[in-house]
Scaffold this active site. Structure first.
Site, PDB file in Angstrom:
ATOM      1  N   GLY A 134       0.647  -5.108   0.865  1.00 11.53           N
ATOM      2  CA  GLY A 134      -0.520  -5.171  -0.015  1.00 11.53           C
ATOM      3  C   GLY A 134      -0.194  -5.757  -1.381  1.00 11.53           C
ATOM      4  O   GLY A 134      -1.077  -6.303  -2.047  1.00 11.53           O
ATOM      5  N   ALA A 169       0.861  -1.185   0.000  1.00 10.41           N
ATOM      6  CA  ALA A 169       0.000   0.000   0.000  1.00 10.41           C
ATOM      7  C   ALA A 169       0.895   1.231   0.000  1.00 10.41           C
ATOM      8  O   ALA A 169       2.057   1.162   0.431  1.00 10.41           O
ATOM      9  CB  ALA A 169      -0.884  -0.020   1.243  1.00 10.41           C
ATOM     10  N   GLU A 201       4.433  -5.328   7.226  1.00 11.72           N
ATOM     11  CA  GLU A 201       3.641  -4.297   7.912  1.00 11.72           C
ATOM     12  C   GLU A 201       4.068  -4.104   9.365  1.00 11.72           C
ATOM     13  O   GLU A 201       4.010  -3.006   9.903  1.00 11.72           O
ATOM     14  CB  GLU A 201       2.149  -4.653   7.865  1.00 11.72           C
ATOM     15  CG  GLU A 201       1.504  -4.511   6.500  1.00 11.72           C
ATOM     16  CD  GLU A 201       1.584  -5.754   5.637  1.00 11.72           C
ATOM     17  OE1 GLU A 201       2.413  -6.647   5.930  1.00 11.72           O
ATOM     18  OE2 GLU A 201       0.821  -5.829   4.647  1.00 11.72           O
ATOM     19  N   GLU A 238      -0.448  -9.367  -0.866  1.00 17.06           N
ATOM     20  CA  GLU A 238      -1.877  -9.674  -0.667  1.00 17.06           C
ATOM     21  C   GLU A 238      -2.626  -9.646  -2.001  1.00 17.06           C
ATOM     22  O   GLU A 238      -3.495 -10.484  -2.245  1.00 17.06           O
ATOM     23  CB  GLU A 238      -2.483  -8.670   0.320  1.00 17.06           C
ATOM     24  CG  GLU A 238      -1.948  -8.886   1.734  1.00 17.06           C
ATOM     25  CD  GLU A 238      -2.348  -7.791   2.708  1.00 17.06           C
ATOM     26  OE1 GLU A 238      -2.130  -6.602   2.375  1.00 17.06           O
ATOM     27  OE2 GLU A 238      -2.878  -8.101   3.773  1.00 17.06           O
TER      28      GLU A 238
HETATM   29  N1  CO8 Z   1       4.594   3.228  -0.359  1.00 18.29           N
HETATM   30  C1  CO8 Z   1       5.006   4.419  -0.873  1.00 18.29           C
HETATM   31  N2  CO8 Z   1       6.172   4.583  -1.505  1.00 18.29           N
HETATM   32  C2  CO8 Z   1       6.967   3.507  -1.645  1.00 18.29           C
HETATM   33  C3  CO8 Z   1       6.615   2.243  -1.132  1.00 18.29           C
HETATM   34  C4  CO8 Z   1       5.355   2.128  -0.480  1.00 18.29           C
HETATM   35  N3  CO8 Z   1       4.898   0.957  -0.023  1.00 18.29           N
HETATM   36  N4  CO8 Z   1       7.618   1.383  -1.395  1.00 18.29           N
HETATM   37  C5  CO8 Z   1       8.549   2.071  -2.056  1.00 18.29           C
HETATM   38  N5  CO8 Z   1       8.183   3.361  -2.197  1.00 18.29           N
HETATM   39  C6  CO8 Z   1       8.906   4.443  -2.840  1.00 18.29           C
HETATM   40  C7  CO8 Z   1      10.029   4.962  -1.971  1.00 18.29           C
HETATM   41  O1  CO8 Z   1       9.538   5.887  -1.025  1.00 18.29           O
HETATM   42  C8  CO8 Z   1      10.953   5.597  -2.997  1.00 18.29           C
HETATM   43  O2  CO8 Z   1      10.379   6.823  -3.369  1.00 18.29           O
HETATM   44  P1  CO8 Z   1      11.347   8.138  -3.435  1.00 18.29           P
HETATM   45  O3  CO8 Z   1      12.298   7.820  -4.550  1.00 18.29           O
HETATM   46  O4  CO8 Z   1      10.395   9.236  -3.749  1.00 18.29           O
HETATM   47  O5  CO8 Z   1      12.017   8.241  -2.122  1.00 18.29           O
HETATM   48  C9  CO8 Z   1      10.802   4.670  -4.190  1.00 18.29           C
HETATM   49  O6  CO8 Z   1       9.563   3.946  -4.005  1.00 18.29           O
HETATM   50  C10 CO8 Z   1      11.919   3.634  -4.301  1.00 18.29           C
HETATM   51  O7  CO8 Z   1      11.990   2.968  -3.064  1.00 18.29           O
HETATM   52  P2  CO8 Z   1      13.375   2.750  -2.282  1.00 18.29           P
HETATM   53  O8  CO8 Z   1      14.311   3.880  -2.526  1.00 18.29           O
HETATM   54  O9  CO8 Z   1      13.033   2.427  -0.867  1.00 18.29           O
HETATM   55  O10 CO8 Z   1      13.919   1.462  -3.059  1.00 18.29           O
HETATM   56  P3  CO8 Z   1      14.888   0.330  -2.482  1.00 18.29           P
HETATM   57  O11 CO8 Z   1      15.266  -0.509  -3.648  1.00 18.29           O
HETATM   58  O12 CO8 Z   1      15.966   0.912  -1.670  1.00 18.29           O
HETATM   59  O13 CO8 Z   1      13.964  -0.538  -1.481  1.00 18.29           O
HETATM   60  C11 CO8 Z   1      11.967  -1.715  -0.827  1.00 18.29           C
HETATM   61  C12 CO8 Z   1      12.881  -1.274  -1.996  1.00 18.29           C
HETATM   62  C13 CO8 Z   1      12.685  -2.725   0.052  1.00 18.29           C
HETATM   63  C14 CO8 Z   1      10.742  -2.368  -1.476  1.00 18.29           C
HETATM   64  C15 CO8 Z   1      11.558  -0.486   0.012  1.00 18.29           C
HETATM   65  O14 CO8 Z   1      11.085   0.527  -0.854  1.00 18.29           O
HETATM   66  C16 CO8 Z   1      10.484  -0.773   1.009  1.00 18.29           C
HETATM   67  O15 CO8 Z   1      10.755  -1.331   2.059  1.00 18.29           O
HETATM   68  N6  CO8 Z   1       9.208  -0.366   0.720  1.00 18.29           N
HETATM   69  C17 CO8 Z   1       8.131  -0.484   1.646  1.00 18.29           C
HETATM   70  C18 CO8 Z   1       7.642  -1.909   1.709  1.00 18.29           C
HETATM   71  C19 CO8 Z   1       6.508  -2.017   2.706  1.00 18.29           C
HETATM   72  O16 CO8 Z   1       6.675  -1.766   3.874  1.00 18.29           O
HETATM   73  N7  CO8 Z   1       5.316  -2.440   2.237  1.00 18.29           N
HETATM   74  C20 CO8 Z   1       4.152  -2.584   3.074  1.00 18.29           C
HETATM   75  C21 CO8 Z   1       3.344  -1.335   3.040  1.00 18.29           C
HETATM   76  S1  CO8 Z   1       1.979  -1.413   4.178  1.00 18.29           S
HETATM   77  C22 CO8 Z   1       0.810  -2.328   3.366  1.00 18.29           C
HETATM   78  O17 CO8 Z   1       0.993  -2.743   2.281  1.00 18.29           O
HETATM   79  C23 CO8 Z   1      -0.461  -2.561   4.097  1.00 18.29           C
HETATM   80  C24 CO8 Z   1      -1.547  -3.060   3.168  1.00 18.29           C
HETATM   81  C25 CO8 Z   1      -2.851  -2.931   3.872  1.00 18.29           C
HETATM   82  C26 CO8 Z   1      -4.011  -3.051   2.903  1.00 18.29           C
HETATM   83  C27 CO8 Z   1      -5.254  -2.835   3.623  1.00 18.29           C
HETATM   84  C28 CO8 Z   1      -6.455  -2.982   2.698  1.00 18.29           C
HETATM   85  C29 CO8 Z   1      -7.761  -2.873   3.469  1.00 18.29           C
END
Ligand code: CO8
Length: 290
Positions: A141, A98, A164, A144
């Site tokens: 997400g 998400a 999460e 999921e």
């Molecule tokens: N949300 C928003 N932006 C994101 C997300 C995200 N989930 N993941 C990556 N990005 C963005 C980063 O902020 C970055 O943007 P910017 O260049 O503007 O800073 C860009 O994507 C590239 O990301 P990174 O620089 O972090 O790239 P890396 O290669 O260093 O790392 C990772 C990749 C490991 C994937 C890292 O980006 C990461 O950990 N992302 C978050 C993963 C995460 O925690 N996901 C879970 C989110 S919570 C969720 O999904 C709950 C779902 C609930 C659904 C409910 C429905 C009812």
């Protein structure tokens, strides 16, 4: 006839309601989308491809992206030429979860009163088979969403995770339920409580994905599988999908009853007759989705 009608009514009962709203309009390839690309694939154009295309944010599932996936899926659902759908992302990420930036300032009160993100599970209402082709990250997400699909194919560098907990929250789109059913309690607990990711190879071993392919051929292979599915009878395929999905909702006895009713129902279709007749006549069946 009355008996068939009664049987149809009983079989329909356990289906979840289709999401409300106006019927989606069929669209031209890619038309009007900001976050996705859509195309018809396969020799006969019978595979719908939905590609998430928000690479700078690793396909983080912002509201706009989820809405567009739903619109595209529903349009392919309405398209009589399409028999199966492939959902994919980019080589680096299927979807990194998400959109955390959209969620950052969200409150409980708002989540609860607006049903925040409750439109996420619309993919599960699609009757046509959906294959997730996962390259790169499928996190939170994103994992999921892949698990809402019917089949998961993974690229050899794919990573699956429910991180999460590291953000101080828990999965909210079925992660605790679907992951546990797919990989068992111990691995699901470990992934959800630590936030650790698993590789494509571990995901296959655990039963989360059915096949692994090289990164560059993954989508092509998913389309091939979708094409194979789309060449079968669409109506009978929908019955098979409904019956398998019932295994996640019903007891064995109830599920077997539903299966039997749907099996009997196939005998009300022309395609069942054609399939068996073609076998006996040693020719290829021509299904008309009737
Ligand atoms: N949300 C928003 N932006 C994101 C997300 C995200 N989930 N993941 C990556 N990005 C963005 C980063 O902020 C970055 O943007 P910017 O260049 O503007 O800073 C860009 O994507 C590239 O990301 P990174 O620089 O972090 O790239 P890396 O290669 O260093 O790392 C990772 C990749 C490991 C994937 C890292 O980006 C990461 O950990 N992302 C978050 C993963 C995460 O925690 N996901 C879970 C989110 S919570 C969720 O999904 C709950 C779902 C609930 C659904 C409910 C429905 C009812």
């Amino acid at each position: 006839m009355a008996a068939l009608r009664a049987l149809l009514l009983r079989v329909r009962a356990p289906l979840r309601p289709v999401a409300a709203g106006p019927p989606p309009r069929p669209f031209a390839s890619g038309a009007g989308f900001e976050y996705i690309i859509t195309e018809k694939k396969g020799k006969e154009g019978n595979v719908g491809l939905v590609q998430m295309n928000r690479p700078k944010a690793l396909n983080a599932l912002c509201n706009g992206l989820i809405n567009e996936i739903n619109r595209a899926m529903e349009a392919f659902q309405q398209d009589p030429a399409v028999g199966a759908i492939v959902l994919t992302g980019g080589e680096k990420a299927f979807a990194a979860g998400a959109d955390i930036k959209e969620m950052q300032n969200q409150t409980f009160q708002n989540c609860y009163s607006t049903g925040f993100l409750s439109h996420w599970d619309r993919v599960t209402h699609i009757k046509k088979p959906v294959i997730a082709a996962v390259n790169g990250f499928a996190l939170g997400g994103g994992c999921e969403l892949a698990m809402m699909c019917d089949i998961i194919y993974a690229g050899e560098k794919a990573q699956f995770g429910q991180p999460e907990i590291l953000l101080g929250t828990i999965p909210g789109a079925g992660g605790t339920q679907r992951l546990t059913r797919a990989v068992g309690k111990s691995l699901a607990m470990e992934m959800i409580l630590t936030g650790d990711r698993i590789s494509a190879q571990d995901a296959k071993q655990a039963g989360l994905v059915s096949k692994i392919f090289p990164v560059e051929t993954l989508v092509e292979e998913a389309i091939k599988c979708a094409e194979k599915i789309a060449n079968n009878s669409k109506i009978v395929t929908a019955m098979a999908k409904e019956s398998v999905n019932a295994a996640f909702e019903m007891t064995l006895t109830e599920g077997n009853k539903l299966e039997k009713k749907l099996f009997y129902l196939t005998f009300a279709t022309e395609d069942r007759k054609e399939g068996m007749t073609a076998f006996v006549e040693k020719r290829k069946a021509t299904f008309r989705d009737q």
